[in-house]
Design a protein around this motif. Structure first.
Motif, PDB file in Angstrom:
ATOM      1  N   THR A   9       0.832  -1.197   0.000  1.00  0.00           N
ATOM      2  CA  THR A   9       0.000   0.000   0.000  1.00  0.00           C
ATOM      3  C   THR A   9       0.865   1.245   0.000  1.00  0.00           C
ATOM      4  O   THR A   9       1.766   1.382   0.828  1.00  0.00           O
ATOM      5  CB  THR A   9      -0.927   0.037   1.230  1.00  0.00           C
ATOM      6  OG1 THR A   9      -1.780  -1.110   1.214  1.00  0.00           O
ATOM      7  CG2 THR A   9      -1.786   1.301   1.200  1.00  0.00           C
ATOM      8  N   MET A  10       0.590   2.120  -0.949  1.00  0.00           N
ATOM      9  CA  MET A  10       1.290   3.394  -1.041  1.00  0.00           C
ATOM     10  C   MET A  10       0.266   4.516  -0.989  1.00  0.00           C
ATOM     11  O   MET A  10      -0.835   4.369  -1.514  1.00  0.00           O
ATOM     12  CB  MET A  10       2.062   3.476  -2.362  1.00  0.00           C
ATOM     13  CG  MET A  10       3.275   2.576  -2.390  1.00  0.00           C
ATOM     14  SD  MET A  10       3.814   2.182  -4.046  1.00  0.00           S
ATOM     15  CE  MET A  10       2.827   0.731  -4.377  1.00  0.00           C
ATOM     16  N   ASN A  11       0.644   5.612  -0.359  1.00  0.00           N
ATOM     17  CA  ASN A  11      -0.268   6.726  -0.183  1.00  0.00           C
ATOM     18  C   ASN A  11       0.245   7.973  -0.869  1.00  0.00           C
ATOM     19  O   ASN A  11       1.453   8.155  -1.044  1.00  0.00           O
ATOM     20  CB  ASN A  11      -0.450   7.009   1.317  1.00  0.00           C
ATOM     21  CG  ASN A  11      -0.930   5.800   2.068  1.00  0.00           C
ATOM     22  OD1 ASN A  11      -2.022   5.295   1.821  1.00  0.00           O
ATOM     23  ND2 ASN A  11      -0.115   5.296   2.977  1.00  0.00           N
ATOM     24  N   CYS A  12      -0.687   8.821  -1.240  1.00  0.00           N
ATOM     25  CA  CYS A  12      -0.349  10.066  -1.915  1.00  0.00           C
ATOM     26  C   CYS A  12      -1.227  11.168  -1.336  1.00  0.00           C
ATOM     27  O   CYS A  12      -2.441  11.007  -1.230  1.00  0.00           O
ATOM     28  CB  CYS A  12      -0.600   9.922  -3.414  1.00  0.00           C
ATOM     29  SG  CYS A  12      -0.501  11.453  -4.358  1.00  0.00           S
ATOM     30  N   SER A  13      -0.608  12.272  -0.943  1.00  0.00           N
ATOM     31  CA  SER A  13      -1.378  13.431  -0.497  1.00  0.00           C
ATOM     32  C   SER A  13      -1.089  14.588  -1.441  1.00  0.00           C
ATOM     33  O   SER A  13       0.008  14.688  -1.997  1.00  0.00           O
ATOM     34  CB  SER A  13      -1.006  13.801   0.937  1.00  0.00           C
ATOM     35  OG  SER A  13       0.375  14.111   1.031  1.00  0.00           O
ATOM     36  N   TYR A  14      -2.083  15.430  -1.627  1.00  0.00           N
ATOM     37  CA  TYR A  14      -1.914  16.560  -2.520  1.00  0.00           C
ATOM     38  C   TYR A  14      -2.509  17.802  -1.876  1.00  0.00           C
ATOM     39  O   TYR A  14      -3.176  17.713  -0.851  1.00  0.00           O
ATOM     40  CB  TYR A  14      -2.544  16.269  -3.884  1.00  0.00           C
ATOM     41  CG  TYR A  14      -4.008  15.914  -3.843  1.00  0.00           C
ATOM     42  CD1 TYR A  14      -4.407  14.586  -3.671  1.00  0.00           C
ATOM     43  CD2 TYR A  14      -4.998  16.880  -3.965  1.00  0.00           C
ATOM     44  CE1 TYR A  14      -5.739  14.245  -3.627  1.00  0.00           C
ATOM     45  CE2 TYR A  14      -6.339  16.541  -3.918  1.00  0.00           C
ATOM     46  CZ  TYR A  14      -6.697  15.212  -3.755  1.00  0.00           C
ATOM     47  OH  TYR A  14      -8.027  14.874  -3.698  1.00  0.00           O
ATOM     48  N   LYS A  15      -2.265  18.964  -2.504  1.00  0.00           N
ATOM     49  CA  LYS A  15      -2.565  20.210  -1.812  1.00  0.00           C
ATOM     50  C   LYS A  15      -3.748  20.976  -2.373  1.00  0.00           C
ATOM     51  O   LYS A  15      -4.478  21.640  -1.638  1.00  0.00           O
ATOM     52  CB  LYS A  15      -1.326  21.108  -1.829  1.00  0.00           C
ATOM     53  CG  LYS A  15      -0.128  20.499  -1.113  1.00  0.00           C
ATOM     54  CD  LYS A  15       1.130  21.328  -1.315  1.00  0.00           C
ATOM     55  CE  LYS A  15       2.331  20.649  -0.681  1.00  0.00           C
ATOM     56  NZ  LYS A  15       3.597  21.353  -1.009  1.00  0.00           N
ATOM     57  N   THR A  16      -3.945  20.943  -3.694  1.00  0.00           N
ATOM     58  CA  THR A  16      -4.994  21.771  -4.285  1.00  0.00           C
ATOM     59  C   THR A  16      -6.107  20.898  -4.857  1.00  0.00           C
ATOM     60  O   THR A  16      -5.964  19.680  -4.951  1.00  0.00           O
ATOM     61  CB  THR A  16      -4.418  22.650  -5.402  1.00  0.00           C
ATOM     62  OG1 THR A  16      -3.959  21.808  -6.464  1.00  0.00           O
ATOM     63  CG2 THR A  16      -3.259  23.496  -4.897  1.00  0.00           C
ATOM     64  N   SER A  17      -7.194  21.525  -5.246  1.00  0.00           N
ATOM     65  CA  SER A  17      -8.294  20.778  -5.856  1.00  0.00           C
ATOM     66  C   SER A  17      -7.835  20.143  -7.162  1.00  0.00           C
ATOM     67  O   SER A  17      -7.000  20.698  -7.873  1.00  0.00           O
ATOM     68  CB  SER A  17      -9.466  21.724  -6.132  1.00  0.00           C
ATOM     69  OG  SER A  17      -9.969  22.231  -4.935  1.00  0.00           O
ATOM     70  N   ILE A  18      -8.392  18.976  -7.446  1.00  0.00           N
ATOM     71  CA  ILE A  18      -8.007  18.260  -8.651  1.00  0.00           C
ATOM     72  C   ILE A  18      -9.229  17.794  -9.406  1.00  0.00           C
ATOM     73  O   ILE A  18     -10.325  17.722  -8.852  1.00  0.00           O
ATOM     74  CB  ILE A  18      -7.127  17.025  -8.318  1.00  0.00           C
ATOM     75  CG1 ILE A  18      -7.922  16.034  -7.445  1.00  0.00           C
ATOM     76  CG2 ILE A  18      -5.835  17.453  -7.635  1.00  0.00           C
ATOM     77  CD1 ILE A  18      -7.235  14.695  -7.271  1.00  0.00           C
ATOM     78  N   ASN A  19      -9.029  17.464 -10.683  1.00  0.00           N
ATOM     79  CA  ASN A  19     -10.068  16.795 -11.453  1.00  0.00           C
ATOM     80  C   ASN A  19      -9.767  15.304 -11.555  1.00  0.00           C
ATOM     81  O   ASN A  19     -10.678  14.501 -11.641  1.00  0.00           O
ATOM     82  CB  ASN A  19     -10.167  17.387 -12.853  1.00  0.00           C
ATOM     83  CG  ASN A  19     -11.275  16.740 -13.652  1.00  0.00           C
ATOM     84  OD1 ASN A  19     -12.421  16.722 -13.226  1.00  0.00           O
ATOM     85  ND2 ASN A  19     -10.932  16.173 -14.801  1.00  0.00           N
ATOM     86  N   ASN A  20      -8.493  14.949 -11.569  1.00  0.00           N
ATOM     87  CA  ASN A  20      -8.143  13.543 -11.587  1.00  0.00           C
ATOM     88  C   ASN A  20      -6.785  13.335 -10.936  1.00  0.00           C
ATOM     89  O   ASN A  20      -5.983  14.265 -10.817  1.00  0.00           O
ATOM     90  CB  ASN A  20      -8.156  12.968 -13.011  1.00  0.00           C
ATOM     91  CG  ASN A  20      -6.961  13.411 -13.840  1.00  0.00           C
ATOM     92  OD1 ASN A  20      -5.869  12.854 -13.716  1.00  0.00           O
ATOM     93  ND2 ASN A  20      -7.157  14.412 -14.685  1.00  0.00           N
ATOM     94  N   LEU A  21      -6.555  12.120 -10.515  1.00  0.00           N
ATOM     95  CA  LEU A  21      -5.279  11.709  -9.940  1.00  0.00           C
ATOM     96  C   LEU A  21      -4.862  10.436 -10.669  1.00  0.00           C
ATOM     97  O   LEU A  21      -5.689   9.570 -10.936  1.00  0.00           O
ATOM     98  CB  LEU A  21      -5.418  11.476  -8.436  1.00  0.00           C
ATOM     99  CG  LEU A  21      -4.136  11.124  -7.665  1.00  0.00           C
ATOM    100  CD1 LEU A  21      -4.177  11.720  -6.265  1.00  0.00           C
ATOM    101  CD2 LEU A  21      -3.908   9.629  -7.601  1.00  0.00           C
TER     102      LEU A  21
END
Lengths: 111, 113
Positions: free
Chosen positions: A20-32
């Motif tokens: 399991t790998m995790n990803c955090s992001y900062k701004t609003s997105i439409n896709n990841l």
């Protein structure tokens, strides 16, 4: 600056285990999106999940997205030695026409 | 073969020299991108192009020049190479920019001595 931050930086597991790998992001997105990079090679697109989706599957891959927490996870089930690679998340920053990549998680699957 | 091709695969150049990295794609994708990959920084966008004759800066454009006279080609030029530009450079293409998956080339490992 990086939009996505993967966690952990490195992961070592035995063949057959789940990763399991995790990803955090900062701004609003439409896709990841998630990508894999084998040593010395270019990145390969694995899966795309849109902001209105919560979970997506592709073979042994399961991706979840929690927009309220601005985070995503990539689960690789029944891992194989061939899954040894670096894994990157990337986001589009809300309908942007380019992706911003995180620093990646290095996965090692021991046989 | 169809795909995205980068050349050269490896390049060693001297400080101050001009060097051009080539990228060619066969899908007629509208978007093309140049990223550099360095330890501790992941992939950083240098320049991108939404169509022929349309280019825009990314996160780290200083010291680089791009052109896109044809849809299939997107060369990256280092005008006067510096040691800090030692890196692995990846070209990518996409039909829909950030709204779809990218296809990456195999990369060019550039060393500036």
């Amino acid at each position: 600056s990086q939009q996505g931050e993967e966690d952990p930086q490195a992961l070592s597991i035995q063949e057959g285990e789940n990763a399991t790998m995790n990803c955090s992001y900062k701004t609003s997105i439409n896709n990841l999106q998630w990508y894999r990079q084998n040593s010395g090679r270019g990145l390969v697109h694995l899966i795309l999940i849109r902001s209105n989706e919560r979970e997506k599957h592709s073979g042994r891959l399961r991706v979840t997205l929690d927009t309220s927490k601005k985070s995503s996870s990539l689960l690789i089930t029944a891992s194989r030695a061939a899954d040894t690679a670096s894994y990157f998340c990337a986001t589009d920053r809300e309908y942007g026409n380019k992706l911003v990549f995180g620093a990646g998680t290095i996965l090692r699957v021991k046989s | 073969d169809a795909g995205i091709t980068q050349s050269p695969r490896y390049k060693i150049t001297e400080t101050g020299r001009q060097v051009t990295l080539m990228c060619h794609q066969t899908w007629s994708h509208s978007y093309m991108f140049w990223y550099r990959q360095d330890l501790g920084h992941g992939l950083r966008l240098i320049y991108y192009s939404a169509a022929a004759d349309i280019t825009d800066k990314g996160e780290v454009p200083d010291g680089y020049v791009v052109s896109r006279s044809k849809t299939e080609n997107f060369p990256l030029t280092l005008e006067s190479a510096t040691r800090s530009q030692t890196s692995v450079y990846f070209c990518a293409s996409s039909e829909s920019g950030g709204q779809g998956g990218y296809t990456f080339g195999s990369g060019t490992r550039l060393t500036v001595v």
